[in-house]
Scaffold this motif. Structure first.
Motif, PDB file in Angstrom:
ATOM      1  N   ASN A 230       1.266  -1.188   0.246  1.00 45.77           N
ATOM      2  CA  ASN A 230       0.012   0.098   0.077  1.00 45.77           C
ATOM      3  C   ASN A 230       0.907   0.905   0.359  1.00 45.77           C
ATOM      4  OD1 ASN A 230      -3.025  -1.402   0.229  1.00 45.77           O
ATOM      5  ND2 ASN A 230      -1.867  -1.691   1.838  1.00 45.77           N
ATOM      6  N   GLY A 231       2.320   0.789  -0.400  1.00 52.07           N
ATOM      7  CA  GLY A 231       3.115   2.572  -0.276  1.00 52.07           C
ATOM      8  C   GLY A 231       3.367   2.715   0.842  1.00 52.07           C
ATOM      9  N   GLU A 232       3.270   1.655   1.623  1.00 50.23           N
ATOM     10  CA  GLU A 232       3.386   2.339   3.191  1.00 50.23           C
ATOM     11  C   GLU A 232       5.430   2.123   3.169  1.00 50.23           C
ATOM     12  OE1 GLU A 232       0.748  -1.624   3.722  1.00 50.23           O
ATOM     13  OE2 GLU A 232       2.466  -0.579   1.958  1.00 50.23           O
ATOM     14  N   PHE A 233       6.041   2.013   2.182  1.00 52.17           N
ATOM     15  CA  PHE A 233       7.912   2.425   2.175  1.00 52.17           C
ATOM     16  C   PHE A 233       7.849   3.904   1.271  1.00 52.17           C
ATOM     17  CE2 PHE A 233       7.452  -0.949   5.187  1.00 52.17           C
ATOM     18  CZ  PHE A 233       8.358  -0.220   6.269  1.00 52.17           C
ATOM     19  N   PHE A 234       7.863   3.672   0.071  1.00 53.50           N
ATOM     20  CA  PHE A 234       7.824   3.800  -1.419  1.00 53.50           C
ATOM     21  C   PHE A 234       7.497   3.802  -1.711  1.00 53.50           C
ATOM     22  CE2 PHE A 234      10.101   0.416  -1.137  1.00 53.50           C
ATOM     23  CZ  PHE A 234       9.661  -0.324  -2.817  1.00 53.50           C
ATOM     24  N   ASP A 235       6.784   4.370  -3.517  1.00 50.61           N
ATOM     25  CA  ASP A 235       5.754   5.207  -4.136  1.00 50.61           C
ATOM     26  C   ASP A 235       5.426   3.831  -4.637  1.00 50.61           C
ATOM     27  OD1 ASP A 235       4.123   5.946  -6.163  1.00 50.61           O
ATOM     28  OD2 ASP A 235       5.017   6.385  -7.396  1.00 50.61           O
ATOM     29  N   VAL A 236       4.075   3.488  -3.819  1.00 50.87           N
ATOM     30  CA  VAL A 236       3.464   2.287  -4.475  1.00 50.87           C
ATOM     31  C   VAL A 236       3.358   2.245  -5.535  1.00 50.87           C
ATOM     32  CG1 VAL A 236       1.107   3.651  -4.367  1.00 50.87           C
ATOM     33  CG2 VAL A 236       0.987   0.925  -3.701  1.00 50.87           C
ATOM     34  N   GLY A 237       3.338   3.324  -6.668  1.00 51.82           N
ATOM     35  CA  GLY A 237       3.634   2.736  -8.328  1.00 51.82           C
ATOM     36  C   GLY A 237       4.573   1.799  -8.500  1.00 51.82           C
ATOM     37  N   GLU A 238       5.113   1.626  -7.856  1.00 50.39           N
ATOM     38  CA  GLU A 238       6.644   1.030  -7.721  1.00 50.39           C
ATOM     39  C   GLU A 238       6.164  -0.821  -7.427  1.00 50.39           C
ATOM     40  OE1 GLU A 238       9.239   2.360  -8.670  1.00 50.39           O
ATOM     41  OE2 GLU A 238       8.875   4.108  -8.714  1.00 50.39           O
ATOM     42  N   THR A 239       5.023  -1.474  -7.119  1.00 48.78           N
ATOM     43  CA  THR A 239       4.466  -2.210  -6.102  1.00 48.78           C
ATOM     44  C   THR A 239       3.466  -2.571  -7.262  1.00 48.78           C
ATOM     45  OG1 THR A 239       5.513  -2.635  -4.176  1.00 48.78           O
ATOM     46  CG2 THR A 239       3.944  -3.642  -4.326  1.00 48.78           C
ATOM     47  N   ALA A 314      -7.814  -3.143 -24.851  1.00 51.62           N
ATOM     48  CA  ALA A 314      -8.961  -2.578 -24.289  1.00 51.62           C
ATOM     49  C   ALA A 314      -8.914  -3.003 -23.564  1.00 51.62           C
ATOM     50  CB  ALA A 314      -9.727  -3.613 -25.701  1.00 51.62           C
ATOM     51  N   VAL A 315      -8.399  -4.133 -22.504  1.00 49.08           N
ATOM     52  CA  VAL A 315      -7.828  -5.110 -21.250  1.00 49.08           C
ATOM     53  C   VAL A 315      -7.570  -3.923 -20.567  1.00 49.08           C
ATOM     54  CG1 VAL A 315      -7.136  -6.405 -19.864  1.00 49.08           C
ATOM     55  CG2 VAL A 315      -7.936  -7.061 -22.036  1.00 49.08           C
ATOM     56  N   TYR A 316      -6.930  -2.607 -20.887  1.00 48.47           N
ATOM     57  CA  TYR A 316      -6.573  -1.813 -19.854  1.00 48.47           C
ATOM     58  C   TYR A 316      -7.341  -0.868 -19.761  1.00 48.47           C
ATOM     59  CZ  TYR A 316      -3.565   2.373 -19.273  1.00 48.47           C
ATOM     60  OH  TYR A 316      -3.040   3.772 -18.528  1.00 48.47           O
ATOM     61  N   GLU A 317      -8.018  -0.229 -20.961  1.00 47.78           N
ATOM     62  CA  GLU A 317      -9.171   0.813 -21.012  1.00 47.78           C
ATOM     63  C   GLU A 317     -10.781  -0.380 -20.243  1.00 47.78           C
ATOM     64  OE1 GLU A 317      -9.987   3.916 -22.084  1.00 47.78           O
ATOM     65  OE2 GLU A 317      -7.777   4.164 -22.960  1.00 47.78           O
ATOM     66  N   ARG A 318     -10.702  -1.172 -20.289  1.00 47.83           N
ATOM     67  CA  ARG A 318     -12.502  -1.429 -19.379  1.00 47.83           C
ATOM     68  C   ARG A 318     -11.419  -1.982 -17.834  1.00 47.83           C
ATOM     69  NH1 ARG A 318     -12.188  -5.607 -23.267  1.00 47.83           N
ATOM     70  NH2 ARG A 318     -11.150  -7.337 -21.705  1.00 47.83           N
ATOM     71  N   LEU A 319     -10.452  -1.711 -17.085  1.00 49.78           N
ATOM     72  CA  LEU A 319     -10.078  -2.295 -16.548  1.00 49.78           C
ATOM     73  C   LEU A 319      -8.781  -2.044 -15.411  1.00 49.78           C
ATOM     74  CD1 LEU A 319      -9.956  -6.344 -16.284  1.00 49.78           C
ATOM     75  CD2 LEU A 319     -11.940  -5.171 -15.614  1.00 49.78           C
ATOM     76  N   ILE A 320      -8.040  -1.466 -15.652  1.00 49.96           N
ATOM     77  CA  ILE A 320      -6.897  -1.032 -15.222  1.00 49.96           C
ATOM     78  C   ILE A 320      -6.823   0.300 -15.253  1.00 49.96           C
ATOM     79  CG2 ILE A 320      -4.505  -0.692 -15.286  1.00 49.96           C
ATOM     80  CD1 ILE A 320      -5.680  -3.677 -14.810  1.00 49.96           C
ATOM     81  N   LYS A 321      -6.827   1.216 -16.110  1.00 48.91           N
ATOM     82  CA  LYS A 321      -6.956   3.151 -16.534  1.00 48.91           C
ATOM     83  C   LYS A 321      -7.460   4.072 -15.519  1.00 48.91           C
ATOM     84  CE  LYS A 321      -7.339   6.621 -19.790  1.00 48.91           C
ATOM     85  NZ  LYS A 321      -7.617   6.949 -21.660  1.00 48.91           N
ATOM     86  N   VAL A 322      -8.093   3.252 -15.004  1.00 47.01           N
ATOM     87  CA  VAL A 322      -9.216   4.306 -13.963  1.00 47.01           C
ATOM     88  C   VAL A 322      -7.682   4.334 -12.172  1.00 47.01           C
ATOM     89  CG1 VAL A 322     -10.329   2.286 -12.502  1.00 47.01           C
ATOM     90  CG2 VAL A 322     -11.389   4.871 -12.623  1.00 47.01           C
ATOM     91  N   HIS A 323      -7.978   3.016 -12.673  1.00 48.12           N
ATOM     92  CA  HIS A 323      -6.555   3.058 -11.007  1.00 48.12           C
ATOM     93  C   HIS A 323      -5.450   3.711 -11.509  1.00 48.12           C
ATOM     94  CE1 HIS A 323      -9.564  -0.134  -9.021  1.00 48.12           C
ATOM     95  NE2 HIS A 323      -9.920  -0.583 -10.410  1.00 48.12           N
ATOM     96  N   VAL A 324      -5.046   3.888 -12.171  1.00 45.14           N
ATOM     97  CA  VAL A 324      -3.238   3.897 -12.298  1.00 45.14           C
ATOM     98  C   VAL A 324      -3.619   5.473 -13.400  1.00 45.14           C
ATOM     99  CG1 VAL A 324      -2.582   2.232 -11.896  1.00 45.14           C
ATOM    100  CG2 VAL A 324      -2.528   3.089 -14.873  1.00 45.14           C
ATOM    101  N   HIS A 325      -4.207   5.252 -14.455  1.00 40.68           N
ATOM    102  CA  HIS A 325      -3.508   5.931 -15.379  1.00 40.68           C
ATOM    103  C   HIS A 325      -3.526   7.813 -15.359  1.00 40.68           C
ATOM    104  CE1 HIS A 325      -3.554   6.833 -19.904  1.00 40.68           C
ATOM    105  NE2 HIS A 325      -3.790   8.196 -19.722  1.00 40.68           N
ATOM    106  N   GLN A 326      -4.622   9.111 -14.116  1.00 36.38           N
ATOM    107  CA  GLN A 326      -4.053  10.053 -13.509  1.00 36.38           C
ATOM    108  C   GLN A 326      -3.335  10.456 -12.820  1.00 36.38           C
ATOM    109  OE1 GLN A 326      -5.042  12.060 -15.890  1.00 36.38           O
ATOM    110  NE2 GLN A 326      -5.611  11.363 -17.077  1.00 36.38           N
ATOM    111  N   LYS A 327      -2.560   9.696 -12.330  1.00 33.75           N
ATOM    112  CA  LYS A 327      -1.881   9.364 -10.549  1.00 33.75           C
ATOM    113  C   LYS A 327      -0.512   9.588 -10.936  1.00 33.75           C
ATOM    114  CE  LYS A 327      -4.506   6.634  -7.950  1.00 33.75           C
ATOM    115  NZ  LYS A 327      -5.332   4.841  -6.868  1.00 33.75           N
ATOM    116  N   TRP A 328       0.085   8.275 -12.633  1.00 34.41           N
ATOM    117  CA  TRP A 328       1.211   8.150 -13.079  1.00 34.41           C
ATOM    118  C   TRP A 328       2.202   8.773 -14.294  1.00 34.41           C
ATOM    119  CZ3 TRP A 328      -0.724   4.154  -9.718  1.00 34.41           C
ATOM    120  CH2 TRP A 328       0.078   4.885  -8.589  1.00 34.41           C
TER     121      TRP A 328
END
Length: 328
Positions: A230-239, A314-328
């Protein structure tokens, strides 16, 4: 093994590199001997680019690399390291010329060399990108002959775009994979215009895109996939690329049928990254010789068909994008 040019450094390097975080630490128990065997296997397979950092095992990774290269002799691969994360606290004010030079001197000693091929600021605080004096200090170290080139390992696209405004920045290291597609939208185009090399890290989303992780997979206490979930020690985007594990595992199952017969999912994920000609090198890690050999073999794969690329998008758009796209 196919080669690509590392931006304005002019270096011709293998398009598959060796990411040496795993042999340093934070990935569970990997012995020094296994680390050496993995690196040797990569070099035997034609890898000519190694990426490490001074904090990987508190210098362990750099020292293993030095030992292997000394034993092998002959032509040396291009070795990139990173500096800055030794600061405690890790704050912008710590990025002084004196501190950076001290970090570089330590890496030079660890690696047993007189000049670093490439040093990268190691995901510095965003404020650092607005301090020209930091990049001026790197220019001075180039003049001194301690480094040949410098770049920045960034946490997000905004930092990458800011970094390449500095004329001395030769490379950007950034997360880019099937689950983190945003860099392709704008940054890659701008980097190509400025002849900046792109080093892609976390290509397998911390192993998710190997297809071997399940909801029941147990990780060691010293594995960042457990202690930094959950990003306890460094950016959660690395995990796990910052994707919630349950969502990522669902996406993996939708990617799995798209993988060609005779190709591992990990190789498929690496090949997807290499579809972008803006990418100079991708740096998967390896726990052992077999993984290193399999990673290197990706360079021999055929191009991914356009219809498959569209399905992955399409997999990215459907499942992943909402979780990561605007964060990183």
């Amino acid at each position: 093994m196919k080669n690509r040019t590392l931006g304005r450094t002019g270096a011709a390097i293998s398009e598959i590199g060796f990411g040496a975080w795993q042999i340093g630490g934070s990935w569970g128990d990997i012995s020094e001997d296994d680390g050496k065997r993995a690196l040797n296997a990569a070099l035997d397979a034609g890898v000519t680019f190694i990426d490490t950092a001074d904090v990987y095992g508190d210098g362990r990774s750099e020292k293993i690399i030095a030992s292997v290269l000394k034993e092998r002799g002959g032509d040396k691969p291009f070795v990139a390291t990173k500096a800055g994360r030794r600061l405690n606290p890790h704050v912008a004010d710590g990025y002084t010329g004196a501190n950076i030079e001290a970090f570089i001197d330590r890496s030079l000693a660890n690696l047993g060399i007189e000049t670093l091929d490439l040093v990268q600021l190691h995901c510095p605080p965003t404020e650092v990108f607005y301090r020209p004096e930091v990049f001026g200090a790197l220019d001075d170290l180039t003049v001194k002959g301690k480094i040949r080139n410098y770049g920045v390992s960034v946490s997000n696209v905004e930092e990458a775009l800011k970094a390449i405004e500095y004329p001395g920045v030769a490379t950007i290291q950034i997360i880019y994979n099937i689950f983190r597609q945003r860099p392709h939208d704008l940054f890659f185009e701008q980097a190509q215009k400025k002849n900046v090399g792109i080093i892609v890290r976390v290509p397998l989303a911390s192993g998710l895109l190997s297809g071997k992780i399940t909801a029941d997979t147990k990780f060691a206490d010293d594995d960042h996939r457990k202690f930094n979930r959950n990003g306890e020690f460094f950016d959660v985007g690395e995990t796990f690329a910052g994707v919630p594990l349950d969502v990522a595992l669902e996406a993996v199952e939708q990617v799995r049928p798209l993988v060609p017969q005779g190709v591992s999912m990990a190789q498929f994920a690496l090949a997807w990254i290499l579809e972008s000609k803006a990418v100079s090198v991708v740096i998967p890690g390896a726990r052992n010789a077999a993984q290193a050999q399999a990673n290197a073999a990706t360079s021999d794969l055929q191009a991914i068909p356009a219809e498959t690329l569209a399905e992955l998008a399409a997999v990215y758009e459907r499942l992943i994008k909402v979780h990561v796209h605007q964060k990183w």
